[in-house]
Scaffold this motif. Structure first.
Motif, PDB file in Angstrom:
ATOM      1  N   ASN A  49      63.235  -6.891  47.709  1.00 38.09           N
ATOM      2  CA  ASN A  49      62.368  -6.910  46.530  1.00 38.09           C
ATOM      3  C   ASN A  49      62.966  -6.054  45.412  1.00 38.09           C
ATOM      4  N   ARG A  50      62.411  -6.191  44.224  1.00 40.77           N
ATOM      5  CA  ARG A  50      62.882  -5.496  43.020  1.00 40.77           C
ATOM      6  C   ARG A  50      64.291  -5.939  42.635  1.00 40.77           C
ATOM      7  N   ILE A  51      64.574  -7.232  42.822  1.00 36.34           N
ATOM      8  CA  ILE A  51      65.909  -7.707  42.430  1.00 36.34           C
ATOM      9  C   ILE A  51      66.108  -7.616  40.917  1.00 36.34           C
ATOM     10  N   ASP A  52      64.998  -7.528  40.178  1.00 35.61           N
ATOM     11  CA  ASP A  52      65.119  -7.384  38.717  1.00 35.61           C
ATOM     12  C   ASP A  52      65.768  -6.050  38.347  1.00 35.61           C
ATOM     13  N   LEU A  53      65.700  -5.075  39.256  1.00 41.34           N
ATOM     14  CA  LEU A  53      66.257  -3.741  38.966  1.00 41.34           C
ATOM     15  C   LEU A  53      67.595  -3.521  39.680  1.00 41.34           C
ATOM     16  N   ALA A  54      67.930  -4.406  40.613  1.00 39.11           N
ATOM     17  CA  ALA A  54      69.127  -4.206  41.443  1.00 39.11           C
ATOM     18  C   ALA A  54      70.331  -4.965  40.880  1.00 39.11           C
ATOM     19  N   GLU A  75      65.129 -13.108  48.358  1.00 39.18           N
ATOM     20  CA  GLU A  75      65.245 -12.137  47.255  1.00 39.18           C
ATOM     21  C   GLU A  75      64.073 -12.351  46.312  1.00 39.18           C
ATOM     22  N   THR A  76      63.363 -11.270  45.990  1.00 37.02           N
ATOM     23  CA  THR A  76      62.200 -11.430  45.107  1.00 37.02           C
ATOM     24  C   THR A  76      62.116 -10.345  44.029  1.00 37.02           C
ATOM     25  N   ASP A  77      61.438 -10.726  42.978  1.00 33.95           N
ATOM     26  CA  ASP A  77      60.928  -9.752  42.008  1.00 33.95           C
ATOM     27  C   ASP A  77      59.418  -9.992  42.047  1.00 33.95           C
ATOM     28  N   ALA A  78      58.746  -9.210  42.893  1.00 29.97           N
ATOM     29  CA  ALA A  78      57.316  -9.473  43.126  1.00 29.97           C
ATOM     30  C   ALA A  78      56.497  -9.252  41.863  1.00 29.97           C
ATOM     31  N   LYS A  79      57.012  -8.406  40.973  1.00 25.93           N
ATOM     32  CA  LYS A  79      56.251  -8.104  39.761  1.00 25.93           C
ATOM     33  C   LYS A  79      56.113  -9.358  38.886  1.00 25.93           C
ATOM     34  N   ASN A 121      55.122   1.967  48.543  1.00 27.99           N
ATOM     35  CA  ASN A 121      55.565   1.717  47.175  1.00 27.99           C
ATOM     36  C   ASN A 121      56.733   0.737  47.040  1.00 27.99           C
ATOM     37  N   VAL A 122      57.035   0.023  48.106  1.00 29.47           N
ATOM     38  CA  VAL A 122      58.178  -0.900  48.042  1.00 29.47           C
ATOM     39  C   VAL A 122      57.782  -2.221  47.374  1.00 29.47           C
ATOM     40  N   GLY A 123      56.453  -2.416  47.228  1.00 25.81           N
ATOM     41  CA  GLY A 123      55.983  -3.630  46.558  1.00 25.81           C
ATOM     42  C   GLY A 123      55.202  -4.575  47.448  1.00 25.81           C
ATOM     43  N   LYS A 124      54.718  -4.078  48.591  1.00 23.67           N
ATOM     44  CA  LYS A 124      53.988  -4.949  49.535  1.00 23.67           C
ATOM     45  C   LYS A 124      52.761  -5.590  48.892  1.00 23.67           C
ATOM     46  N   SER A 125      51.918  -4.747  48.266  1.00 26.12           N
ATOM     47  CA  SER A 125      50.678  -5.286  47.694  1.00 26.12           C
ATOM     48  C   SER A 125      50.985  -6.280  46.580  1.00 26.12           C
ATOM     49  N   THR A 126      51.945  -5.918  45.760  1.00 26.37           N
ATOM     50  CA  THR A 126      52.305  -6.801  44.644  1.00 26.37           C
ATOM     51  C   THR A 126      52.789  -8.141  45.187  1.00 26.37           C
ATOM     52  N   PHE A 127      53.612  -8.089  46.224  1.00 26.38           N
ATOM     53  CA  PHE A 127      54.143  -9.310  46.831  1.00 26.38           C
ATOM     54  C   PHE A 127      53.015 -10.159  47.420  1.00 26.38           C
ATOM     55  N   THR A 146      47.379   5.929  51.939  1.00 26.29           N
ATOM     56  CA  THR A 146      47.213   5.098  53.140  1.00 26.29           C
ATOM     57  C   THR A 146      45.936   4.265  53.033  1.00 26.29           C
ATOM     58  N   ARG A 147      46.044   3.005  53.389  1.00 24.53           N
ATOM     59  CA  ARG A 147      44.860   2.134  53.415  1.00 24.53           C
ATOM     60  C   ARG A 147      44.826   1.456  54.775  1.00 24.53           C
ATOM     61  N   GLY A 148      43.709   0.828  55.106  1.00 28.51           N
ATOM     62  CA  GLY A 148      43.595   0.180  56.412  1.00 28.51           C
ATOM     63  C   GLY A 148      44.277  -1.177  56.439  1.00 28.51           C
TER      64      GLY A 148
HETATM   65  P1  G4P Z   1      53.129  -0.951  48.117  1.00 30.01           P
HETATM   66  O1  G4P Z   1      51.979  -1.887  48.322  1.00 30.01           O
HETATM   67  O2  G4P Z   1      54.315  -1.279  48.979  1.00 30.01           O
HETATM   68  O3  G4P Z   1      52.780   0.499  48.218  1.00 30.01           O
HETATM   69  O4  G4P Z   1      53.678  -1.164  46.616  1.00 30.01           O
HETATM   70  P2  G4P Z   1      52.922  -1.810  45.360  1.00 30.01           P
HETATM   71  O5  G4P Z   1      52.779  -3.274  45.536  1.00 30.01           O
HETATM   72  O6  G4P Z   1      51.725  -0.996  45.080  1.00 30.01           O
HETATM   73  O7  G4P Z   1      54.022  -1.620  44.210  1.00 30.01           O
HETATM   74  C1  G4P Z   1      54.427  -0.348  43.755  1.00 30.01           C
HETATM   75  C2  G4P Z   1      54.941  -0.455  42.332  1.00 30.01           C
HETATM   76  O8  G4P Z   1      56.125  -1.257  42.327  1.00 30.01           O
HETATM   77  C3  G4P Z   1      53.974  -1.152  41.361  1.00 30.01           C
HETATM   78  O9  G4P Z   1      54.140  -0.522  40.114  1.00 30.01           O
HETATM   79  C4  G4P Z   1      54.539  -2.567  41.247  1.00 30.01           C
HETATM   80  O10 G4P Z   1      54.239  -3.177  40.009  1.00 30.01           O
HETATM   81  C5  G4P Z   1      56.015  -2.291  41.356  1.00 30.01           C
HETATM   82  N1  G4P Z   1      56.773  -3.451  41.858  1.00 30.01           N
HETATM   83  C6  G4P Z   1      56.527  -4.176  42.974  1.00 30.01           C
HETATM   84  N2  G4P Z   1      57.443  -5.148  43.119  1.00 30.01           N
HETATM   85  C7  G4P Z   1      58.300  -5.037  42.075  1.00 30.01           C
HETATM   86  C8  G4P Z   1      59.468  -5.769  41.650  1.00 30.01           C
HETATM   87  O11 G4P Z   1      59.944  -6.711  42.300  1.00 30.01           O
HETATM   88  N3  G4P Z   1      60.068  -5.318  40.506  1.00 30.01           N
HETATM   89  C9  G4P Z   1      59.605  -4.258  39.793  1.00 30.01           C
HETATM   90  N4  G4P Z   1      60.269  -3.924  38.688  1.00 30.01           N
HETATM   91  N5  G4P Z   1      58.506  -3.567  40.163  1.00 30.01           N
HETATM   92  C10 G4P Z   1      57.869  -3.945  41.279  1.00 30.01           C
HETATM   93  P3  G4P Z   1      52.930   0.143  39.380  1.00 30.01           P
HETATM   94  O12 G4P Z   1      52.438   1.272  40.175  1.00 30.01           O
HETATM   95  O13 G4P Z   1      51.930  -0.875  39.044  1.00 30.01           O
HETATM   96  O14 G4P Z   1      53.575   0.694  38.087  1.00 30.01           O
HETATM   97  P4  G4P Z   1      54.907   0.204  37.374  1.00 30.01           P
HETATM   98  O15 G4P Z   1      56.020   0.672  38.234  1.00 30.01           O
HETATM   99  O16 G4P Z   1      54.857  -1.288  37.292  1.00 30.01           O
HETATM  100  O17 G4P Z   1      54.871   0.879  36.074  1.00 30.01           O
END
Ligand code: G4P
Length: 273
Positions: A49-54, A75-79, A121-127, A146-148
């Protein structure tokens, strides 16, 4: 065995496959090596994840590295959602035999159960929210929250088991700890922020001198230490405290914040061995 490990083991019995989400910039540091042992025998999928930054060239190297071990990679950019719509197909490839076995038993439409794992914070919820096309999991930039666990059923015949907060980052070297702090997986204040930023600046100057030069307008000199390099950047930014003294703390925060926001370009901090 820790509570978290037990929770993973107990829930493994309930799922068909394990999907690990990693930060594409630090696939090694953002991986908990215990998973190999805990999830042994389960079909596996890794999401970079976060391929947009890698760095795309390094992400391609990581893809080859994991595929050589027989692990399916997505490969994803979950955002933004990029790559997320290939998840269903990837799961079906990983579980091809299981799907055939279900069909043979007359259970062709049985939902596939996937455990989603990843360090905080790796992006699980966003994904998960993107896959589910709704706000199913709470996202937020708060390391250590931590959440359940919860099951999330999605339209495509998939049930995702979200296990927030149970996968702990693991680091036995300061370097790995620093990479986790830089990418917000652990709190930056567990380390002195200026030292963290100085070491990071040195790493950046070695790996991506052109990006440093473009952003901070100085020629990286690798004979300097991290603090001196940080000071060079502070000078160019005009972060002056008093005559001849520059605000290193402000520059440290600026550097870490700008990396987080992708303002230095696409930068990976680890390459496969
Ligand atoms: P978690 O459940 O694994 O703990 O992570 P979560 O989805 O809460 O994501 C943590 C932060 O990472 C979030 O930022 C989310 O927007 C960001 N994020 C997740 N996936 C990606 C991705 O693929 N690319 C980028 N650039 N960011 C990603 P946030 O707390 O909402 O703030 P911000 O970092 O967006 O400002």
């Amino acid at each position: 065995m820790t509570k978290a490990q037990r929770m993973i083991e107990e829930n493994l019995k309930l799922v068909d496959a394990v999907c690990e989400i990693l930060d594409a910039r630090i696939p090694n540091a953002s991986r908990n090596p215990d998973i190999d042992r805990l999830a042994a025998g389960k079909p596996r999928l890794i999401i970079l994840n976060r391929i947009d930054l890698a760095d795309p060239n390094i992400t391609a190297q990581w893809r080859r590295y994991f595929e050589a071990q027989g692990i399916k990679i997505l490969e994803t950019d979950a955002k933004s959602g990029k790559g997320v719509n290939q998840f269903n197909q990837a799961v079906r490839e990983v579980l091809k035999e299981k799907i055939e076995a279900y069909a043979a038993k007359g259970q062709a439409n049985r939902p596939l159960k996937i455990m989603i794992l990843g360090i905080p914070n790796v992006g699980k919820s966003t994904f998960i929210n993107k896959v589910a096309k709704r706000k199913a999991a709470i996202a937020g930039d708060k390391p250590g929250v931590t959440r359940g666990k919860q099951w999330i059923s999605i339209d495509q015949g998939l049930d995702l088991l979200d296990t927030p907060g149970i996968l702990w980052p693991k680091f036995d070297s300061q370097e790995v700890g620093e990479m986790l702090a830089i990418t917000n997986a652990i709190k930056a204040d567990v380390l002195d922020k200026e030292t963290l930023a100085a070491n990071f600046m040195l790493r950046l100057c070695r790996l991506y001198p052109d990006a440093v030069k473009a952003r901070y307008k100085f020629e990286p000199n690798l004979e300097m230490n991290g603090f001196e390099l940080l000071e060079e950047a502070a000078k160019k930014r005009g972060f002056l405290i008093s005559r001849g003294e520059y605000d290193i703390e402000r520059m440290a925060n600026t550097l870490l914040g700008e990396y987080h926001d992708g303002k230095l370009g696409r930068i990976s901090l680890e390459k496969p061995e």
